[in-house]
Design a protein around this motif. Structure first.
Motif, PDB file in Angstrom:
ATOM      1  N   MET B   1       0.693  -1.182  -0.140  1.00 13.52           N
ATOM      2  CA  MET B   1       0.012   0.050  -0.070  1.00 13.52           C
ATOM      3  C   MET B   1       0.880   1.193   0.063  1.00 13.52           C
ATOM      4  SD  MET B   1      -3.034   0.972   2.794  1.00 13.52           S
ATOM      5  CE  MET B   1      -2.355   2.654   3.382  1.00 13.52           C
ATOM      6  N   THR B   2       0.921   1.994  -0.973  1.00 15.84           N
ATOM      7  CA  THR B   2       1.512   3.398  -1.220  1.00 15.84           C
ATOM      8  C   THR B   2       0.751   4.162  -0.145  1.00 15.84           C
ATOM      9  OG1 THR B   2       1.782   2.471  -3.332  1.00 15.84           O
ATOM     10  CG2 THR B   2       2.682   4.909  -2.753  1.00 15.84           C
ATOM     11  N   LYS B   3       1.885   5.305   0.421  1.00 12.91           N
ATOM     12  CA  LYS B   3       1.186   6.181   1.156  1.00 12.91           C
ATOM     13  C   LYS B   3       0.641   7.243   0.289  1.00 12.91           C
ATOM     14  CE  LYS B   3       3.930   7.158   4.668  1.00 12.91           C
ATOM     15  NZ  LYS B   3       5.198   7.985   5.364  1.00 12.91           N
ATOM     16  N   GLN B   4      -0.679   7.578   0.368  1.00 13.30           N
ATOM     17  CA  GLN B   4      -1.558   8.491  -0.348  1.00 13.30           C
ATOM     18  C   GLN B   4      -0.776   9.834  -0.304  1.00 13.30           C
ATOM     19  OE1 GLN B   4      -3.581   7.819  -2.752  1.00 13.30           O
ATOM     20  NE2 GLN B   4      -5.456   9.479  -2.587  1.00 13.30           N
ATOM     21  N   GLU B   5      -0.791  10.524  -1.344  1.00 12.25           N
ATOM     22  CA  GLU B   5      -0.365  11.676  -1.403  1.00 12.25           C
ATOM     23  C   GLU B   5      -1.322  12.679  -0.686  1.00 12.25           C
ATOM     24  OE1 GLU B   5       0.705  15.414  -4.266  1.00 12.25           O
ATOM     25  OE2 GLU B   5       1.523  13.462  -5.109  1.00 12.25           O
ATOM     26  N   PRO B   6      -0.610  13.566   0.250  1.00 12.91           N
ATOM     27  CA  PRO B   6      -1.747  14.356   1.056  1.00 12.91           C
ATOM     28  C   PRO B   6      -2.375  15.340   0.136  1.00 12.91           C
ATOM     29  CG  PRO B   6       0.699  14.987   1.734  1.00 12.91           C
ATOM     30  CD  PRO B   6       0.641  13.958   0.874  1.00 12.91           C
ATOM     31  N   GLY B   7      -3.816  15.917   0.397  1.00 14.69           N
ATOM     32  CA  GLY B   7      -4.449  16.597  -0.354  1.00 14.69           C
ATOM     33  C   GLY B   7      -3.958  18.197  -0.199  1.00 14.69           C
ATOM     34  N   TRP B   8      -4.319  18.947  -1.087  1.00 11.30           N
ATOM     35  CA  TRP B   8      -3.729  20.329  -1.126  1.00 11.30           C
ATOM     36  C   TRP B   8      -4.169  21.300  -0.096  1.00 11.30           C
ATOM     37  CZ3 TRP B   8      -2.016  21.984  -6.609  1.00 11.30           C
ATOM     38  CH2 TRP B   8      -1.206  21.105  -7.197  1.00 11.30           C
ATOM     39  N   GLU B   9      -5.547  20.814   0.143  1.00 11.89           N
ATOM     40  CA  GLU B   9      -6.127  21.636   1.477  1.00 11.89           C
ATOM     41  C   GLU B   9      -5.168  21.564   2.386  1.00 11.89           C
ATOM     42  OE1 GLU B   9      -9.030  23.132  -0.818  1.00 11.89           O
ATOM     43  OE2 GLU B   9      -8.618  23.537   1.248  1.00 11.89           O
ATOM     44  N   ARG B  46       0.066  12.966  10.234  1.00 11.55           N
ATOM     45  CA  ARG B  46       0.075  11.555  10.031  1.00 11.55           C
ATOM     46  C   ARG B  46       0.677  11.248   8.672  1.00 11.55           C
ATOM     47  NH1 ARG B  46      -4.886   9.837   9.178  1.00 11.55           N
ATOM     48  NH2 ARG B  46      -5.734  11.637  10.332  1.00 11.55           N
ATOM     49  N   ALA B  47       0.269  11.946   7.621  1.00  7.00           N
ATOM     50  CA  ALA B  47       0.738  11.770   6.297  1.00  7.00           C
ATOM     51  C   ALA B  47       2.153  11.899   6.148  1.00  7.00           C
ATOM     52  CB  ALA B  47       0.062  12.547   5.289  1.00  7.00           C
ATOM     53  N   LEU B  48       2.670  12.960   6.835  1.00  3.03           N
ATOM     54  CA  LEU B  48       4.268  13.227   6.828  1.00  3.03           C
ATOM     55  C   LEU B  48       5.082  12.420   7.524  1.00  3.03           C
ATOM     56  CD1 LEU B  48       4.179  17.141   6.476  1.00  3.03           C
ATOM     57  CD2 LEU B  48       4.193  15.276   4.475  1.00  3.03           C
ATOM     58  N   GLY B  49       4.435  11.872   8.728  1.00  2.00           N
ATOM     59  CA  GLY B  49       4.969  11.231   9.575  1.00  2.00           C
ATOM     60  C   GLY B  49       5.882  12.075  10.573  1.00  2.00           C
ATOM     61  N   ALA B  50       5.515  13.366  10.682  1.00  2.00           N
ATOM     62  CA  ALA B  50       6.344  14.239  11.608  1.00  2.00           C
ATOM     63  C   ALA B  50       5.378  15.101  11.997  1.00  2.00           C
ATOM     64  CB  ALA B  50       7.190  15.018  10.532  1.00  2.00           C
ATOM     65  N   SER B  51       5.887  15.586  13.439  1.00  2.00           N
ATOM     66  CA  SER B  51       4.841  16.252  14.249  1.00  2.00           C
ATOM     67  C   SER B  51       5.299  17.918  13.690  1.00  2.00           C
ATOM     68  CB  SER B  51       5.198  16.113  15.835  1.00  2.00           C
ATOM     69  OG  SER B  51       5.808  17.225  16.483  1.00  2.00           O
ATOM     70  N   LEU B  52       4.186  18.469  13.638  1.00  2.00           N
ATOM     71  CA  LEU B  52       4.638  20.011  12.972  1.00  2.00           C
ATOM     72  C   LEU B  52       4.069  21.072  14.122  1.00  2.00           C
ATOM     73  CD1 LEU B  52       2.366  19.447   9.706  1.00  2.00           C
ATOM     74  CD2 LEU B  52       4.690  19.603  10.112  1.00  2.00           C
ATOM     75  N   PHE B  53       3.391  20.757  15.090  1.00  3.74           N
ATOM     76  CA  PHE B  53       3.304  21.771  16.209  1.00  3.74           C
ATOM     77  C   PHE B  53       3.248  21.162  17.652  1.00  3.74           C
ATOM     78  CE2 PHE B  53       1.058  23.273  12.299  1.00  3.74           C
ATOM     79  CZ  PHE B  53       1.598  24.638  12.020  1.00  3.74           C
ATOM     80  N   THR B  54       3.616  21.895  18.584  1.00  2.50           N
ATOM     81  CA  THR B  54       3.495  21.496  19.875  1.00  2.50           C
ATOM     82  C   THR B  54       2.295  22.268  20.551  1.00  2.50           C
ATOM     83  OG1 THR B  54       5.054  23.262  20.541  1.00  2.50           O
ATOM     84  CG2 THR B  54       5.910  20.949  20.035  1.00  2.50           C
ATOM     85  N   ARG B  55       1.233  21.614  20.611  1.00  2.08           N
ATOM     86  CA  ARG B  55       0.033  22.301  21.420  1.00  2.08           C
ATOM     87  C   ARG B  55       0.165  22.762  22.700  1.00  2.08           C
ATOM     88  NH1 ARG B  55      -0.201  18.957  16.785  1.00  2.08           N
ATOM     89  NH2 ARG B  55      -2.259  18.517  15.930  1.00  2.08           N
ATOM     90  N   SER B  56      -0.224  23.803  22.724  1.00  3.61           N
ATOM     91  CA  SER B  56      -0.306  24.419  24.018  1.00  3.61           C
ATOM     92  C   SER B  56      -2.011  25.235  24.395  1.00  3.61           C
ATOM     93  CB  SER B  56       0.740  25.509  24.233  1.00  3.61           C
ATOM     94  OG  SER B  56       0.502  26.734  23.805  1.00  3.61           O
TER      95      SER B  56
END
Lengths: 299, 299
Positions: B1-9, B46-56
Motif C-alpha cells: 500500500m503506497t502512502k497516499q499523497e496528502p491533499g492540497w487543502e 500523519r501523512a508526513l510522519g512528522a509532528s508539526l506543532f506543539t500544542r499549548s
DNA sequence: GAATAGATATACATAAATTTATGACTAAGC
DNA sequence: GCTTAGTCATAAATTTATGTATATCTATTC
C-alpha cells in the motif's frame, strides 16, 4: 459577499486533468473518481468565472485560459512535491530523499557509481534521479540538485564550477578493424557517422567551427546521447562521446585526438534554501567530489 | 500500500496555522472552524510522519520541521494567488487585475498619478499595489510587476533600466526661516536631522563615502521613507528625499545641491511569462513611460 | 481570588463531498 | 455491422468531512 477563494484541491484536480487529458484519467491519477474530478473542474470554473475545458466524448480539451493558468498550477505542484521531499526526513538527520537532475548520459554512465558510494555511507537517504536534457527549474524546486552543462543563468542559486568535460570522436575497435581508422577530419566522410537528429545549440556551435557535419551526413541519428553512445559501443560507426567514458571501455578508441575542440562546462547547482538540509548538502558535496574525479580522469 | 499523497487543502490549512499562530485564528482566516483546521493539521502530520506543532493552551508553536516546510507552502500560496490574478480576466482583453510592488515612497508619491492615467485608458483593470521595502520575489509571482531600486539579480526576469533617481538633502522653507540654511556639509551638525533608525545597506554606502551621519546624530529616526518625507514637509528638520519629489513642492528646498552623490538606480521588472498577458504588458509599458518621465524631471 | 478572554480537545448531529451504478455517446478493430 | 474500450453526464447511496456545542486549561485583568 466576497467571492470565496477556491480550495487548493480544485487546482490539484485541474492540473491533473490538464496533464492526463481526461476526467477519468485524472481521477485515476489522483485516486479519485471521474465524477469527483468533474465536479472539481466545474466548481473551479464557477469560482474563476471562466470556462477551462471544452467537453468532448474523447476527452477534454483545455481552453486558452486553462493553458495560461497551467504554469501556476504546475508551480503549486512542484512546491507540494518539494515539501514532501523536505518532510521525508528530519533535516538534521541524514535520512529522507533527494532529487537530482542531470543529462541522460551523465545519469546513466557517470552518476551511478558515485551515488552508490554515497548510499554506502548514508543508507537512509533515498535518491530520485530525473534524467532529461531540458534543464529543470531549480528555483521552482523541480529538483534539489542539478548537474548542468551550462553556466547557471538564474542568479541566487548556489553553483559550483566542476571543470570541463572533454568530448571526443570515438569508435569501437571492432568497427575500426573492419572499416579502418579515419586519419583526418576529411576522412570521416567515408565513415558511418553517428549524430544528432534535430539541431541543437551545441551542434550549431560545432558546425560553426566547421568541426561537425549536418544531419544528412549521419548514418545513425538519435537525439538521445545514450543511444549514440550505445551505437558507438555496438560498433555502428564513429560518434562523439565524453572522453572519460571512452577511456573506461578498453574497446573504445579515441580518434583524431584533440581535434574536436568542443567541451562541456560542468556545474553543480542547488537552491540556497537547501544548504541547511544536511542530506542535500552532503550529497551536493559528495557529487562535487565524485564528478570532479570523473572530469579529471577524462583529461 | 503506497502512502497516499496528502491533499492540497491540508497544506493550505497548515500554512494558515503558521501564519495566524493558532487553529482558531487559522479557521477564521480560511472560513473554516477550529476543529476542521485541527483535523487537517493532524492528518498532515500523519501523512508526513512528522509532528508539526506543539500544542499549548495559548496556541500552537511550530516545530523545526514545520518551519522548514513553510517556504514550500508559501510558494504554493503565491502560485495560487498568481493563478487567481491571471484568471481575473481574459489575457487578450484588458481586464482583470495586476499586482505591482514598489517601495513605499514610490507607491505613495510617484505611482498614483501614473496609475490614474492608466486607469483612465483601461478602466477594467484593477490594480493591486503592494508597498514594502523588502523586495518581493517575482519568480515566485508575489507580484506581477516590480519597481526596483537595485539591479535585478535573478536572471530570467524581464527588466528595463529606467534611469537614475537623484536624491538630495531637503528641508521645508518654514524650518529654514527659523533655523537658517546650512551652508556646508559640516554645518549640518547644528541642525535637526531626519534619518533612518536601523542601518540598511544604502546607509552603509553613504557613510562609507562620509556623506551621512550615524544613527545617533538624527533627531528624527524612522525606517519608513514616507515618514521621513512627512517629517521634512512638516518642517521638522533636514532630511533626504528624492529630488523629483522636492521639486514638486514649492515649499521644499533642495540643500547643498549636488553634494550628496548618491542616487537610486531604477528598474522595472516583470516575469517573462507575463509578456503574453495583455494587461500586464500594457501596464508595464505605461509604468516605464511614466517613471521615466518622473526621473527626467528630477534631474 | 474570581472573572474574562482565548486557546485546544472531544462528542455528536448534520451537511457535503465522494463513490457507485448507470446511461449515452464516439472511435477503432475484427 | 458488431464488439470493445474509451469518454462524459447524471442520479442515488454512502462515506467523509464539517460545524455546533461543550469541557478544559491558561494566561490576564479587575
Amino acid at each position: 459577499m466576497t467571492k470565496q477563494e477556491p480550495g487548493w484541491e480544485l487546482y490539484r484536480s485541474f492540473l491533473a486533468v490538464l496533464r492526463e487529458g481526461s476526467l477519468s484519467a485524472a481521477g485515476r491519477a489522483l485516486g479519485l473518481t471521474q465524477p469527483s474530478v468533474g465536479r472539481h473542474v466545474e466548481e473551479l470554473e464557477r469560482a474563476l468565472g471562466a470556462s477551462l475545458f471544452t467537453r468532448s466524448p474523447q476527452g477534454l480539451t483545455p481552453t486558452e485560459t486553462a493553458l495560461e493558468l497551467r504554469t501556476h498550477a504546475e508551480v503549486m505542484a512542484a512546491a507540494a512535491a518539494a515539501l514532501l521531499r523536505a518532510a521525508s526526513g528530519p533535516a538534521d538527520e541524514v535520512a529522507g530523499s533527494v532529487r537530482v537532475t542531470a543529462s541522460v548520459v551523465v545519469g546513466v554512465e557517470v552518476l551511478p557509481p558515485i551515488l552508490t558510494a554515497f548510499r554506502r555511507d548514508h543508507p537512509k537517504v533515498a535518491i530520485e534521479l530525473s534524467l532529461s536534457n531540458e534543464t529543470e527549474d531549480l528555483l521552482r524546486r523541480d529538483a534539489d540538485i542539478a548537474v548542468r552543462m551550462v553556466r547557471p543563468t538564474q542568479g541566487a542559486l548556489v553553483a559550483r564550477h566542476l571543470g570541463v568535460i572533454a568530448l571526443g570522436l570515438h569508435a569501437h575497435r571492432s568497427y575500426l578493424e573492419t572499416h579502418g581508422t579515419p586519419a583526418s577530419w576529411d576522412d570521416l566522410a567515408n565513415h558511418s557517422l553517428i549524430g544528432f537528429d534535430t539541431e541543437t545549440a551545441v551542434i550549431r556551435t560545432l558546425r560553426a567551427r566547421g568541426r561537425y557535419f549536418g544531419r544528412e551526413h549521419f548514418a545513425f541519428r538519435a537525439d538521445s546521447d545514450v543511444a549514440q553512445l550505445a551505437a558507438i559501443r555496438a560498433g555502428f560507426g564513429v560518434g562523439i562521446c565524453q572522453v572519460g567514458l571512452g577511456r573506461r571501455d578498453p574497446d573504445l578508441v579515441h580518434l583524431l585526438l584533440g581535434t574536436l575542440g568542443f567541451d562541456l562546462d560542468t556545474w553543480l547547482v542547488m537552491h540556497p534554501d537547501l544548504k541547511s538540509s544536511r542530506r542535500v548538502r552532503l550529497l551536493y558535496d559528495h557529487l562535487a567530489l565524485g564528478l570532479a574525479d570523473y572530469i579529471r580522469n577524462g583529461q
